[in-house]
Design an enzyme around this catalytic site. Structure first.
Site, PDB file in Angstrom:
ATOM      1  N   SER A 108      37.391  49.861  25.836  1.00  0.00           N
ATOM      2  CA  SER A 108      38.021  48.780  26.763  1.00  0.00           C
ATOM      3  C   SER A 108      37.211  49.268  28.209  1.00  0.00           C
ATOM      4  CB  SER A 108      39.435  48.898  26.953  1.00  0.00           C
ATOM      5  OG  SER A 108      39.921  48.239  27.990  1.00  0.00           O
ATOM      6  N   HIS A 121      44.630  49.853  46.059  1.00  0.00           N
ATOM      7  CA  HIS A 121      45.859  50.333  45.233  1.00  0.00           C
ATOM      8  C   HIS A 121      46.661  49.085  45.605  1.00  0.00           C
ATOM      9  CE1 HIS A 121      49.895  52.043  45.062  1.00  0.00           C
ATOM     10  NE2 HIS A 121      49.312  52.634  43.940  1.00  0.00           N
ATOM     11  N   GLY A 180      36.500  49.157  31.471  1.00  0.00           N
ATOM     12  CA  GLY A 180      37.401  49.538  32.788  1.00  0.00           C
ATOM     13  C   GLY A 180      36.253  48.999  34.063  1.00  0.00           C
ATOM     14  N   THR A 181      36.380  47.822  34.219  1.00  0.00           N
ATOM     15  CA  THR A 181      35.181  47.393  35.178  1.00  0.00           C
ATOM     16  C   THR A 181      35.548  47.598  36.627  1.00  0.00           C
ATOM     17  OG1 THR A 181      36.301  45.234  35.266  1.00  0.00           O
ATOM     18  CG2 THR A 181      34.344  45.584  33.826  1.00  0.00           C
ATOM     19  N   ASN A 182      36.652  47.998  37.095  1.00  0.00           N
ATOM     20  CA  ASN A 182      36.768  48.468  38.380  1.00  0.00           C
ATOM     21  C   ASN A 182      36.200  49.716  38.697  1.00  0.00           C
ATOM     22  OD1 ASN A 182      38.987  46.520  38.549  1.00  0.00           O
ATOM     23  ND2 ASN A 182      40.535  47.607  38.742  1.00  0.00           N
ATOM     24  N   ASP A 183      36.377  50.691  37.783  1.00  0.00           N
ATOM     25  CA  ASP A 183      35.598  52.125  38.043  1.00  0.00           C
ATOM     26  C   ASP A 183      33.868  51.913  37.808  1.00  0.00           C
ATOM     27  OD1 ASP A 183      37.899  53.205  38.873  1.00  0.00           O
ATOM     28  OD2 ASP A 183      38.004  54.460  37.363  1.00  0.00           O
ATOM     29  N   GLU A 200      34.133  53.239  31.353  1.00  0.00           N
ATOM     30  CA  GLU A 200      34.106  52.860  32.834  1.00  0.00           C
ATOM     31  C   GLU A 200      33.336  53.908  33.658  1.00  0.00           C
ATOM     32  OE1 GLU A 200      38.189  53.782  34.016  1.00  0.00           O
ATOM     33  OE2 GLU A 200      38.481  55.380  32.669  1.00  0.00           O
ATOM     34  N   GLY A 213      34.117  20.035  57.095  1.00  0.00           N
ATOM     35  CA  GLY A 213      34.047  20.594  58.469  1.00  0.00           C
ATOM     36  C   GLY A 213      32.852  21.314  58.786  1.00  0.00           C
ATOM     37  N   ARG A 251      25.267  11.455  58.097  1.00  0.00           N
ATOM     38  CA  ARG A 251      26.242  12.231  57.952  1.00  0.00           C
ATOM     39  C   ARG A 251      25.576  13.259  56.985  1.00  0.00           C
ATOM     40  NH1 ARG A 251      31.631   8.975  56.389  1.00  0.00           N
ATOM     41  NH2 ARG A 251      30.876   7.053  57.024  1.00  0.00           N
ATOM     42  N   MET A 292      30.083  19.611  59.410  1.00  0.00           N
ATOM     43  CA  MET A 292      29.316  18.696  60.423  1.00  0.00           C
ATOM     44  C   MET A 292      30.082  17.293  60.693  1.00  0.00           C
ATOM     45  SD  MET A 292      25.717  17.096  61.309  1.00  0.00           S
ATOM     46  CE  MET A 292      25.731  15.565  61.998  1.00  0.00           C
ATOM     47  N   ARG A 311      47.267  53.503  28.123  1.00  0.00           N
ATOM     48  CA  ARG A 311      46.244  54.576  28.798  1.00  0.00           C
ATOM     49  C   ARG A 311      47.050  55.751  29.163  1.00  0.00           C
ATOM     50  NH1 ARG A 311      42.921  52.968  34.196  1.00  0.00           N
ATOM     51  NH2 ARG A 311      45.242  53.596  35.122  1.00  0.00           N
ATOM     52  N   TYR A 319      38.865  40.612  23.689  1.00  0.00           N
ATOM     53  CA  TYR A 319      39.971  40.091  24.374  1.00  0.00           C
ATOM     54  C   TYR A 319      39.637  40.385  25.780  1.00  0.00           C
ATOM     55  CZ  TYR A 319      41.486  45.156  24.624  1.00  0.00           C
ATOM     56  OH  TYR A 319      41.502  46.397  25.134  1.00  0.00           O
ATOM     57  N   ARG A 345      49.366  51.207  32.220  1.00  0.00           N
ATOM     58  CA  ARG A 345      49.026  52.479  33.055  1.00  0.00           C
ATOM     59  C   ARG A 345      50.316  53.523  33.107  1.00  0.00           C
ATOM     60  NH1 ARG A 345      48.351  48.143  36.350  1.00  0.00           N
ATOM     61  NH2 ARG A 345      46.273  47.724  36.646  1.00  0.00           N
ATOM     62  N   CYS A 359      39.715  45.744  30.767  1.00  0.00           N
ATOM     63  CA  CYS A 359      41.091  45.773  31.367  1.00  0.00           C
ATOM     64  C   CYS A 359      40.706  46.040  33.055  1.00  0.00           C
ATOM     65  CB  CYS A 359      41.828  46.906  30.867  1.00  0.00           C
ATOM     66  SG  CYS A 359      40.914  48.555  31.116  1.00  0.00           S
ATOM     67  N   ARG A 378      34.423   9.921  46.277  1.00  0.00           N
ATOM     68  CA  ARG A 378      34.176  11.180  45.645  1.00  0.00           C
ATOM     69  C   ARG A 378      35.372  11.508  44.911  1.00  0.00           C
ATOM     70  NH1 ARG A 378      34.529  14.499  51.646  1.00  0.00           N
ATOM     71  NH2 ARG A 378      36.718  13.706  52.139  1.00  0.00           N
ATOM     72  N   LYS A 412      27.683  13.200  48.207  1.00  0.00           N
ATOM     73  CA  LYS A 412      27.828  11.829  48.951  1.00  0.00           C
ATOM     74  C   LYS A 412      26.793  10.773  48.768  1.00  0.00           C
ATOM     75  CE  LYS A 412      29.690  12.356  52.921  1.00  0.00           C
ATOM     76  NZ  LYS A 412      29.938  12.555  54.334  1.00  0.00           N
TER      77      LYS A 412
END
Lengths: 882, 882
Positions: free
Chosen positions: B769, B461, B771-774, B750, B112, B103, B114, B623, B856, B567, B836, B345, B33
């Site tokens: 590949s 899941h 497996g970034t979750n695991d 993974e 929101g 302000r 202030m 997989r 990829y 999967r 993946c 803005r 601002k």
């Protein structure tokens, strides 16, 4: 086309000159037995001539589609001729027959891998020639033995079929002893053997060359027999090594009363005493000594019977021991007053003997202290520290699990922790049998002599706690079917009721029906002497994992130089405090939790007071609460009802809390410092208890060195936040007590991310303690409690060399550890680094820790001597390599 | 002593000249601002003079124990004098009073955070002066507004207390509209306010300087108010940034009929249409426009009412848009026929508007295509691809969970997967409500419009499957109390029975009672144009995670360039095949398993045929089976009974099998390639199905590119062993079909150990590949299903910047990934590398993958456009940085 290489395939020995020798390279190539035969030949010791086919040829045999190559056959033939010339006999010549023994010989001894084939070269014609030369009865006895042995070992015919034919004849002739069989009886026996083989369609080859080829193939084949594979698994021997084959001219101890045979140790293998120890039989072959049909005589009797031979033998044994600088186990044969040495090798011995021999040899000037230290197997020391099953006892082994905590235990079967405690109170010794133990079972585990579980691996709860308590444990015994409700254990057809006697051997994993006799091993003065030497050489501190003052005292006696891991959660289960812990968990407000924690505070403080006192002057690393809260709540219906009543809450409320704390993967859940973050009051109480206890003792003039350890840190901000809180509490208490207290705050490195970001974490940590149990679990993505179902198969299939929970995975987990050490020390060069996982007591892992620059390892009290020895061994090999 | 620095603390603007400007550095220092006020001032746009206190002073305020330093007070005073001189008025001078607005202004807009304080500087004396100068009613109305606002915003008095005093007077006077209050009424109101404050013991400061100091402190304080912290958490804004404070001379839109105020967008923020868009009110202050008491007029009406002002405003808005190259959101005030711009803005806009504006601006020559791409928030695109709740709808929001899968859904509550399918068959739309879903629920999830769960996080899941299906999901909504048995859902006092209407907003996590109106978003032509530009710029392939031919088709429409993760286990649940899968699991012999697998083979093959066909010409990574077998067995009593009957086994046998497969930490258990090692026949069947399907299609002339992926590899020997087996099977099938098929075999990375030893693994793998979750779970030691209970607190306490399952942890997990890439490419420089995990569709994580050299990323079909855009944005910023 077979593969052809120019490498030497066969190593001859004879005429006081051998192609091989007992160097390490040569052992790898021609096996231990072959190398020693070569060495003895070169030393001028009388060894029957022979030759050794190298281990590489075993590998070639497999690569070549299980075919012996023509090149090898040619070389065998050449060497055979050399043996003939050396022995002045001829293979297959009835007039002057040369017979062979054929034996396997791997790099390291693998007892039971393959039986020996003796008397090879006999056939229907040669036996007649031998009869002329050496007596009929002897010749026919040798022949029938050879057929029996060859058909069994090489052709796979069951041994007992031959025995029953032999028994038939003995019955017919009304004879009880084999030696009473006449030549005719033996001829009849050979005829019956042949007719039996014909019925079975088994061709016993008459051509000696064929016999030899088949026997060599059988030795190669035995390398991959089930029992050999099993043995290699148990002893971490790679399948790629292969076995050598020793083909040696036969000499005969059964050629009459001037012949004999025997086995001897250069010292007593049970006690280590420096006396010639062994036994012999006249007019016998080696197998007779072992078989136990005739009672052999003590070796000393030979002095009277054949004084010249005896003195030659004594001269040889002393020469051998001096040459190898090791107690030897030798086999000899006297053939018509001429002594031959058939084999020598380092003798197996009990742990007490190993120590006595090593210390004695130093005193005798035979070896240096350093040699003595290197000669003792660190893991063998375990035997010394626990009761053992009497080796003479006859056992009814009915199942085998994992050897989770060494020693042996006898007791009555009980199926719950409460029962264990009750029976114990009644003065009974019990074995606690559980599907798997949980922290709730601690009391029962302490009350039991030993613990037996159906599930869980070498680092399962049962295993870890049992080792900590120095208590025998067999874990992951999947043959068990436990019915906790009915209080029965079924193994196959055997059903144990509560109170039935059962014996465990935690060193082998055996489960034994009934009560076996136990013997208590004792620590000798030699042990102390050895440990003294060890301590002067090693360059890493050895601490202990101990949770109670008692454990701490035991550990200190074993040489602990501090506590590397004091788990506070075990204290949460003891006595009445578990109720306060549960009150805390069930409290729905901070106030409620604080009230409950206030009850736990004095108890924790008194624990710490006890432990600090036991460890005065030594550092004590205390890990703040680690397990998920769920573990402190009851899980079965009855316990839930009881506890709801005790805590004055409704059953449904308690169940709801239990449900809400349930986790899919508790290992990766709300535990460790995550509890400290979300319930700061818990760690605050623990810090207060630690510092107050330390201050009170300091005021009494004691030197107390507390090290507060934050578990499961994955992000430096976790550590920073908790460290700040603890520091404020500690400084206030220290000010209040007006004393000087040096305490430090460090962290466990047990999450891969912590190792990866160890530089950031080191900036906030006074020390690192690698928690290799969890670090292994996470780095491998492998739950130690669940891996039992497939990990054995992984080792069998050689996907992994070892169970990574027993032996640190140096390649993977080790890489992460090295990274962590490097990053941490980059920021803080004098960062104190230790290990408190189960690996801290495993020799190869200790070796790794030393080389990675650790300041200390920590292990359960009963493994401290092992760790001390292993540390010294590494120091010595490091020095040698430098 | 307060800390003193020599840095400039305050930035003045006024007289067409400002200390600040709208550069990035300046925005960080004086907030968005303040920077824009400075920029406008410099542009010659009429902005009331004022000054901005820098964000650094906010940090200093906190470091200084929440005290404004004397140095800052001095600087405030100096700048105040400059404003007085610029405006020709004097702060606190009754004769010519200068009033201020105060302000907050952070680096990025935080609505929101202030409320504004207006009219600051009024007191009992000044009000009289103002009355003389600008009218009594105006002055007293301003004063009462100021007291109300100051006491509420700065002193924390509840707003409604003032409202009720106002209401009292209106009732007494029988007035309904505020504007009908007389000056006396307003004086009376001020008097009553004061007496109320006195009763409350609240001191309203009369000294203008004190008012200003207090207001500035309040702005600083508001930075750490709960709602601000909450907002920062949701928007990933670091707490360390701090807020600036803008103190600006007041101008008045409520000084009569030649005054007014309004807000406007330079284009339509809903549609993006290029028209001036806004509204205004004459004789009003800004808050009146927002409050909605009087209905504002469309901005175009101003042309008639005040043509000169309107044309000045149009000139300004065009100038601003041209200057900022962005659609602007501006506030203006007309004070007695003079136009002031109070703020400008970048305007917030819907996703369709964002796209239209960007494409239009390119066509208008205002920005380049590259600028257009950079202007669109990738994550905002989500809106475009899913139905939304009509923004005009009134909602009864009764709970809030995690926004696990975007879009909205309306349906009838059902509590089991089976019920979902049954209701669906009857033609009903349903919302599936579960404690947590499991793979067994797949059918029901597919049948449902949306999914609501009590437990589980953003990568639970339910969340993962729902996103894959492009289906709305609210997960981890802990306010739910589900009684599956009674089929009720209780949230607070509201009880839903089966069949009751419920609405989910998966983009916000809101759970809404009843049926909300939904609107379908549509993909415009502009979207296609933008995506075209994007594809020409990005330099990474975007693949999709898809398990069915239908998913594959959807993904291809969204621009997928292949499948990065198919999967196979989801196929195991479909239709009748689950029975065959269970038969396999229950079989106690290899033969039995093979028989059951033979039943599954043709079904798997037909799945692959469909997927390959949909993805013809593009690579398809399949997989092999990953989850533990336990997941395929039933868990509740009734299902167990049914299935035992179906499979013709006893209930106890089935239960025993379920029990034996139960794991403590299934995440780290017997799954992935570990199943392939212990049950080779499963992977063999899958390989056969893949290669046969591919060969059949190849024979039909189609270009099929299968990539077989082995999950959960931790040790290269696992991969080598399985790869060899698959290769043999594949080569045999290819020979049989007599066709040319190019297939590759790669692995998931993974498990931390796999990343650490990626060099060894690369030697055996055709592709990696991640497996970034695991990998995130294991590297953090954090179960995604269990972390819900504390992860939010971690983000709140700023221990973690983000939920690492949503936004890739670049520091820790990323370090391991980089290590893996580096090690892998060292051995195989052209190794194909992809991701993946769920992170493949998250913009900052995509940015990381590109920079780490990935080939990829793969994400769920509905996130493909986001990934395409994010990839192009990275490519552009990379180019800029090069």
């Amino acid at each position: 086309m077979t593969t052809s290489t120019t490498t030497k395939k066969i190593y001859f020995f004879g005429n006081n000159q051998a192609d091989g020798k007992a160097s390490i390279e040569m052992r790898n190539l021609i096996g231990g037995k072959g190398a020693n035969l070569a060495e003895m030949t070169n030393m001028g010791i009388p060894v029957p001539a022979g030759f050794t086919i190298s281990t590489e040829e075993c590998t070639n045999y497999y690569n070549n589609g299980k075919q012996i190559s023509n090149e090898l056959l040619n070389d065998i033939n050449d060497n055979l001729k050399k043996v003939e010339s050396s022995m002045g006999q001829k293979f297959g010549d009835p007039d002057n027959p040369l017979l062979f023994s054929v034996r396997s010989g791997a790099r390291v001894s693998m007892p039971g891998m393959m039986d020996t084939v003796l008397n090879l070269g006999l056939n229907d014609v040669v036996v007649e020639g031998l009869a002329k030369k050496s007596g009929k009865r002897f010749a026919w006895d040798s022949y029938r033995r050879f057929i029996q042995m060859f058909c069994n070992v090489v052709l796979g015919v069951e041994h007992n079929r031959f025995e029953s034919i032999l028994d038939d004849i003995k019955k017919e002739k009304n004879i009880t002893n084999d030696t009473n069989l006449t030549t005719d009886d033996l001829k009849e026996l050979v005829a019956r053997y042949k007719s039996f083989l014909k019925d079975r369609n088994v061709t016993f080859p008459q051509e000696p060359a064929k016999q030899l080829e088949k026997a060599i193939e059988a030795v190669f084949g035995s390398w991959n027999a089930d029992r050999a594979i099993k043995y290699r698994e148990l002893n971490n021997i790679p399948g790629s090594w292969g076995t050598a084959v020793n083909v040696q001219a036969m000499v005969f101890g059964n050629m009459g009363l001037t012949s004999g045979t025997g086995v001897a140790f250069t010292r007593n293998p049970s006690t280590g005493e420096n006396v010639f120890y062994g036994e012999y039989l006249m007019n016998a072959q080696g197998e007779d000594v072992v078989a136990g049909i005739r009672t052999p005589h003590p070796i000393q009797d030979l002095e009277k019977e054949m004084p010249e031979i005896y003195s030659e033998l004594v001269e040889i044994y002393l020469k051998l021991e001096k040459h190898f600088h090791e107690m030897q186990d030798l086999e000899f044969t006297i053939q018509d007053k001429k002594l031959y040495i058939l084999q020598t090798r380092n003798g197996k011995r009990t742990a007490p003997a190993a120590i006595k021999i090593a210390v004695d040899m130093v005193n005798e000037g035979l070896i240096s202290k350093e040699d003595a230290i290197l000669k003792i197997s660190a893991s063998q020391l375990d035997q010394l520290l626990h009761p053992m099953i009497d080796p003479k006892a006859e056992l009814d082994v009915i199942a085998k699990g994992l050897p989770a905590s060494p020693g042996a235990a006898v007791g009555k079967a009980v199926f719950t922790a409460d029962d264990a405690e009750e029976w114990k109170k009644k003065g009974e010794k019990v074995i606690l049998i559980r599907e798997e133990t949980s922290p709730e079972d601690i009391g029962g585990m302490a009350a039991a002599e030993g613990i037996l579980t159906e599930r869980g691996g070498m680092t399962s709860h049962a295993a870890v706690v049992a080792r900590g308590m120095g208590k025998c444990c067999v874990a992951g015994c999947s043959a068990l079917k436990i019915n906790e409700h009915k209080k029965t254990l079924t193994i196959g057809d055997t059903v144990f009721q509560e109170g039935d006697d059962i014996t465990l051997n935690g060193s082998t994993g055996e489960v034994i029906k009934g009560k076996a006799d136990l013997i208590q091993a004792e620590l000798s003065g030699d042990f102390e002497i050895l440990m003294d030497w060890v301590d002067k050489i090693r360059n890493i501190k050895i601490r202990t994992n101990a949770d109670t003052p008692l454990d701490s005292e035991v550990a200190r006696k074993f040489g602990a130089e501090g506590i590397g891991l004091c788990r506070t959660e075990h204290m949460f289960f003891e006595g009445d405090r578990i109720q306060a812990v549960r009150e805390m968990i069930l409290a729905n407000s901070l106030d409620g939790r604080k009230k409950a924690l206030a009850k736990i505070l004095p108890m924790q403080k008194s624990d710490f007071t006890g432990i600090f006192t036991a460890m005065e002057g030594l550092p004590v690393t205390i890990r703040l609460l680690d397990p998920p809260l769920h573990e402190f709540l009851p899980h079965d219906e009855n316990a839930i009802k009881d506890i709801a009543k005790e805590l004055n809450v409704s059953v449904s409320e308690l169940k709801q809390k239990i449900e809400s704390l349930k986790e899919f993967n508790p290992m990766l859940g709300h535990r460790g410092c995550r509890l400290g973050i979300t319930y700061p009051e818990i760690y605050e109480m623990q810090a207060q208890a630690i510092i107050e206890a330390a201050c009170e003792l300091t005021k009494q003039g004691k030197n107390i060195l507390p090290e507060i350890m934050i578990p499961l840190v994955g992000e430096v901000k976790e550590l920073g936040l908790l460290k700040d809180k603890i520091n404020i509490i500690a400084q206030n208490i220290i000010k209040e007590y007006d004393c000087q207290l040096n305490f430090v705050i460090g962290t466990m490195i047990e999450i891969p991310r912590a190792a990866l970001l160890a530089d950031e974490i080191a900036a906030q940590a006074d020390f690192f303690s690698f928690g290799t149990n969890d670090l292994t679990q996470m780095t491998f993505g492998l739950s130690r409690d669940d891996s039992g179902s497939f990990l054995q198969e992984y080792v069998q299939k050689e996907i992994l060399d070892n169970d990574p929970f027993q032996v640190l995975d140096q390649k993977g987990v080790g890489k992460l550890i090295k990274l962590g050490v490097e990053q941490g020390r980059k920021v803080k060069p004098d960062l104190k680094i230790g290990i408190c996982g189960e690996h801290g007591g495993e020799p190869s892992s200790i070796d790794f820790c030393i080389k990675a620059g650790f300041n200390y390892v920590s292990c359960s009290p009963y493994r401290i001597p092992i760790a001390r020895l292993a540390a010294a061994q590494t120091a010595l090999t490091q020095n040698n390599n430098n």
